[in-house]
Design a protein around this motif. Structure first.
Motif, PDB file in Angstrom:
ATOM      1  N   HIS A 271       0.833  -1.198   0.000  1.00  0.00           N
ATOM      2  CA  HIS A 271       0.000   0.000   0.000  1.00  0.00           C
ATOM      3  C   HIS A 271       0.870   1.251   0.000  1.00  0.00           C
ATOM      4  CE1 HIS A 271      -3.542  -2.421   0.730  1.00  0.00           C
ATOM      5  NE2 HIS A 271      -2.956  -2.973   1.772  1.00  0.00           N
TER       6      HIS A 271
ATOM      7  N   LEU B  61      -1.565   7.394   6.702  1.00  0.00           N
ATOM      8  CA  LEU B  61      -2.548   6.443   6.203  1.00  0.00           C
ATOM      9  C   LEU B  61      -1.806   5.464   5.317  1.00  0.00           C
ATOM     10  CD1 LEU B  61      -5.635   5.894   6.280  1.00  0.00           C
ATOM     11  CD2 LEU B  61      -5.814   7.261   4.185  1.00  0.00           C
ATOM     12  N   HIS B  62      -1.889   4.198   5.668  1.00  0.00           N
ATOM     13  CA  HIS B  62      -1.181   3.169   4.921  1.00  0.00           C
ATOM     14  C   HIS B  62      -2.168   2.063   4.614  1.00  0.00           C
ATOM     15  CE1 HIS B  62       1.822  -0.339   4.744  1.00  0.00           C
ATOM     16  NE2 HIS B  62       1.972   0.366   3.636  1.00  0.00           N
TER      17      HIS B  62
ATOM     18  N   ALA C 171      -4.945   1.329   7.166  1.00  0.00           N
ATOM     19  CA  ALA C 171      -4.483   1.614   8.526  1.00  0.00           C
ATOM     20  C   ALA C 171      -4.219   3.100   8.709  1.00  0.00           C
ATOM     21  CB  ALA C 171      -3.213   0.820   8.829  1.00  0.00           C
TER      22      ALA C 171
ATOM     23  N   VAL D  52      -2.810   5.758  11.299  1.00  0.00           N
ATOM     24  CA  VAL D  52      -1.994   5.813  12.506  1.00  0.00           C
ATOM     25  C   VAL D  52      -1.824   7.273  12.898  1.00  0.00           C
ATOM     26  CG1 VAL D  52       0.129   5.060  13.641  1.00  0.00           C
ATOM     27  CG2 VAL D  52      -0.742   3.777  11.672  1.00  0.00           C
TER      28      VAL D  52
ATOM     29  N   TYR E  91       5.419   2.476  14.122  1.00  0.00           N
ATOM     30  CA  TYR E  91       4.848   1.849  12.932  1.00  0.00           C
ATOM     31  C   TYR E  91       5.786   1.969  11.735  1.00  0.00           C
ATOM     32  CZ  TYR E  91       1.338   0.621   9.398  1.00  0.00           C
ATOM     33  OH  TYR E  91       0.657   0.012   8.357  1.00  0.00           O
TER      34      TYR E  91
END
Length: 204
Positions: A3, A59-60, A63, A65, A74
């Motif tokens: 991603h 934003l991954h 997810a 964070v 992370y």
């Protein structure tokens, strides 16, 4: 990496350290600039992403964070080849987690109380015990080696180098030799220095 990484950032804020970390990790990412002077952090579009209305955020994939210490943990784990996070089983993993957590749970609350000239909570309720103990715990560790983990540079140093840089600049933390030498060492790293310089230019 499956991603793409998106980074929500305002120049010359706490998220500057995350920008420096991303550069140290040689990460590929897209920056979404949040103009706090225009109040973009409180607009519905951003609050739908982060209800706290703060930067940094990443934003991954699916997810999201937020919170500085979570982001550092992370990202450093996301790019293991950069070797900025001791892996599980490494004897340095515990100390690494300790010092990243110490930043959010002890250092920032103590600095905020000190900057506002606010009386701290009773010691048994205060997350950092007392300011002097918090500071001496940190400086004692800094005196043990060039980095928080001794000879090993890690994401924790990116977090602390940036934080101690701005807190000493604003007089929130005393310019003790162990602290100033540490800040010079971390912020003088070419990748971090370049990231901070570009961020300052972007803020103009």
């Amino acid at each position: 990496m499956p991603h793409h990484l998106e980074f929500f950032h305002t120049p010359q804020t706490r998220s500057t350290g995350v920008l420096a970390l991303l550069k140290e990790l040689n990460a590929e990412f897209t920056v979404h600039r949040i103009d706090q002077k225009a109040g973009e952090q409180r607009k519905p579009e951003y609050l739908a992403l982060n209800p706290m209305g703060k930067v940094p955020a990443i934003l991954h994939g699916g997810a999201l964070v937020t919170e500085q210490v979570a982001i550092y943990l992370y990202l450093a784990d996301l790019y293991p080849d950069a070797a900025l996070a001791p892996r599980i089983g490494d004897p340095l993993r515990g100390p690494y987690l300790r010092w990243i957590a110490f930043y959010g749970s002890c250092f920032e609350p103590a600095v905020v109380d000190r900057s506002l000239k606010r009386e701290q909570a009773p010691q048994g309720l205060c997350p950092y015990g007392d300011y002097d103990t918090m500071l001496s715990t940190l400086t004692t560790q800094l005196e043990k080696g060039p980095y928080l983990l001794g000879e090993v540079f890690s994401a924790a140093d990116v977090l602390w180098g940036n934080a101690l840089g701005w807190t000493t600049a604003f007089g929130l933390v005393p310019k003790l030799p162990a602290i100033t030498q540490y800040v010079e060492r971390i912020m003088g790293r070419p990748t971090i220095a370049a990231a901070v310089a570009s961020d300052a230019a972007a803020a103009r």
